[in-house]
Design an enzyme around this catalytic site. Structure first.
Site, PDB file in Angstrom:
ATOM      1  N   HIS A 185       0.838  -1.201   0.000  1.00 10.21           N
ATOM      2  CA  HIS A 185       0.000   0.000   0.000  1.00 10.21           C
ATOM      3  C   HIS A 185       0.872   1.249   0.000  1.00 10.21           C
ATOM      4  O   HIS A 185       1.693   1.438   0.892  1.00 10.21           O
ATOM      5  CB  HIS A 185      -0.902  -0.028   1.237  1.00 10.21           C
ATOM      6  CG  HIS A 185      -1.849   1.105   1.349  1.00 10.21           C
ATOM      7  ND1 HIS A 185      -1.669   2.132   2.241  1.00 10.21           N
ATOM      8  CD2 HIS A 185      -3.003   1.381   0.684  1.00 10.21           C
ATOM      9  CE1 HIS A 185      -2.665   2.988   2.138  1.00 10.21           C
ATOM     10  NE2 HIS A 185      -3.495   2.552   1.196  1.00 10.21           N
TER      11      HIS A 185
ATOM     12  N   GLU B 149      -0.295  -0.601  -4.521  1.00 16.04           N
ATOM     13  CA  GLU B 149      -1.402   0.353  -4.553  1.00 16.04           C
ATOM     14  C   GLU B 149      -0.808   1.743  -4.464  1.00 16.04           C
ATOM     15  O   GLU B 149       0.166   1.966  -3.739  1.00 16.04           O
ATOM     16  CB  GLU B 149      -2.345   0.100  -3.379  1.00 16.04           C
ATOM     17  CG  GLU B 149      -3.587   0.982  -3.348  1.00 16.04           C
ATOM     18  CD  GLU B 149      -3.397   2.350  -2.721  1.00 16.04           C
ATOM     19  OE1 GLU B 149      -4.275   3.214  -2.890  1.00 16.04           O
ATOM     20  OE2 GLU B 149      -2.354   2.565  -2.056  1.00 16.04           O
TER      21      GLU B 149
ATOM     22  N   ASP C 184      -1.651   6.330  -5.511  1.00 20.35           N
ATOM     23  CA  ASP C 184      -2.637   7.394  -5.656  1.00 20.35           C
ATOM     24  C   ASP C 184      -2.176   8.377  -6.724  1.00 20.35           C
ATOM     25  O   ASP C 184      -0.975   8.599  -6.894  1.00 20.35           O
ATOM     26  CB  ASP C 184      -2.787   8.157  -4.330  1.00 20.35           C
ATOM     27  CG  ASP C 184      -2.920   7.222  -3.141  1.00 20.35           C
ATOM     28  OD1 ASP C 184      -4.028   6.729  -2.916  1.00 20.35           O
ATOM     29  OD2 ASP C 184      -1.902   6.984  -2.455  1.00 20.35           O
TER      30      ASP C 184
ATOM     31  N   HIS D 241      -0.502  11.066  -2.559  1.00 22.10           N
ATOM     32  CA  HIS D 241      -1.770  10.808  -1.885  1.00 22.10           C
ATOM     33  C   HIS D 241      -2.545  12.076  -1.595  1.00 22.10           C
ATOM     34  O   HIS D 241      -3.738  12.170  -1.876  1.00 22.10           O
ATOM     35  CB  HIS D 241      -1.537  10.038  -0.582  1.00 22.10           C
ATOM     36  CG  HIS D 241      -2.807   9.738   0.157  1.00 22.10           C
ATOM     37  ND1 HIS D 241      -3.347  10.609   1.099  1.00 22.10           N
ATOM     38  CD2 HIS D 241      -3.657   8.680   0.095  1.00 22.10           C
ATOM     39  CE1 HIS D 241      -4.470  10.105   1.575  1.00 22.10           C
ATOM     40  NE2 HIS D 241      -4.686   8.933   0.985  1.00 22.10           N
TER      41      HIS D 241
END
Length: 252
Positions: free
Chosen positions: A16, A43, A45, A58
């Protein structure tokens, strides 16, 4: 449904944000570390700069990660290229990420309204559609990138899609689902989301359940026991150890 992003013999382990409790989040260094550990999926953003470049970050602003009090949307890519995180890392673009790790499967969270179309261009440019998945808390963003990339895109819905499967688990009539995966937290506002009932309902519809963000080994093991097909963690070394112990580590 099946999709190359989900075509994996074991539960999928996601780093993540690259593994943000073990490396500086959303940096190329974090992603490289995850790949070196054998992770096949990460993962991350995306936001968009003022001049239309999709960057990996993020927050809406740079303050937490760099100390700079500025919004990404107010900067051009050239401005952003001069800024470094507290650890000295550059803020990468989506194109750089996809090009630097051509075998890595990437889950993108769409963090702003301009990101769907721009990310679609980056994905097409890298010929990366089979190895990406997208999602957003805002359903309109996911709808926009689905419209741009078509039915071959792997995607996870926003809350309404999750609710439909959750209700189906209780035997309530709900429309059939068009998405291949549900990416959800273990609980929402004190209500358990990921239960055996929920996982069974998703599985009956051919939908994988992937859970974020899980950092404790006991909880990882409990979720795997009830059949979740993916876990996103900020502690990739812990998740790898859990999967190795279970004989379910599918990484490199």
């Amino acid at each position: 449904m099946t999709h190359p992003f989900l075509d994996f013999p074991h539960p999928i382990a996601f780093a993540h944000r690259g593994g943000s409790l073990e490396a500086e989040e959303n940096t190329m260094e974090a992603f490289a570390r995850a790949v070196e550990m054998g992770f096949t999926h990460i993962e991350t953003d995306v936001h968009a700069t003022r001049d239309g470049v999709v960057v990996i970050h993020h927050d809406e602003t740079l303050e937490r990660m760099t100390g700079e009090v500025a919004r990404i949307a107010d900067l051009d890519r050239a401005d952003l290229a001069t800024i470094r995180t507290h650890g000295g890392a550059a803020i990468p673009t989506a194109r750089e990420l996809l090009a630097s790790f051509p075998r890595l499967r990437v889950n993108f969270e769409l963090k702003c309204d301009r990101s769907p179309g721009l990310l679609a261009e980056a994905i097409r440019g890298a010929d990366a559609l089979p190895r990406v998945c997208v999602g957003s808390f805002e359903a309109r963003r996911t709808a926009a990138i689905r419209a741009a990339l078509g039915p071959a895109l792997c995607w996870s819905p926003a809350q309404s899609g999750v609710l439909g499967v959750w209700l189906a688990g209780w035997g309530l009539p709900t429309p059939r689902s068009a998405f291949p995966v549900l990416q959800v937290p273990p609980a929402h506002k004190g209500i358990a989301v990921v239960t055996p009932r929920f996982v069974r309902a998703a599985s009956a519809r051919g939908i994988d359940v992937q859970v974020w963000t899980v950092d404790e080994a006991d909880q990882m093991a409990q979720l795997l026991e009830i059949g979740v097909r993916g876990i996103m963690t900020d502690r990739p070394s812990v998740l790898k150890d859990v999967l190795v112990a279970r004989g379910e580590w599918g990484g490199a």
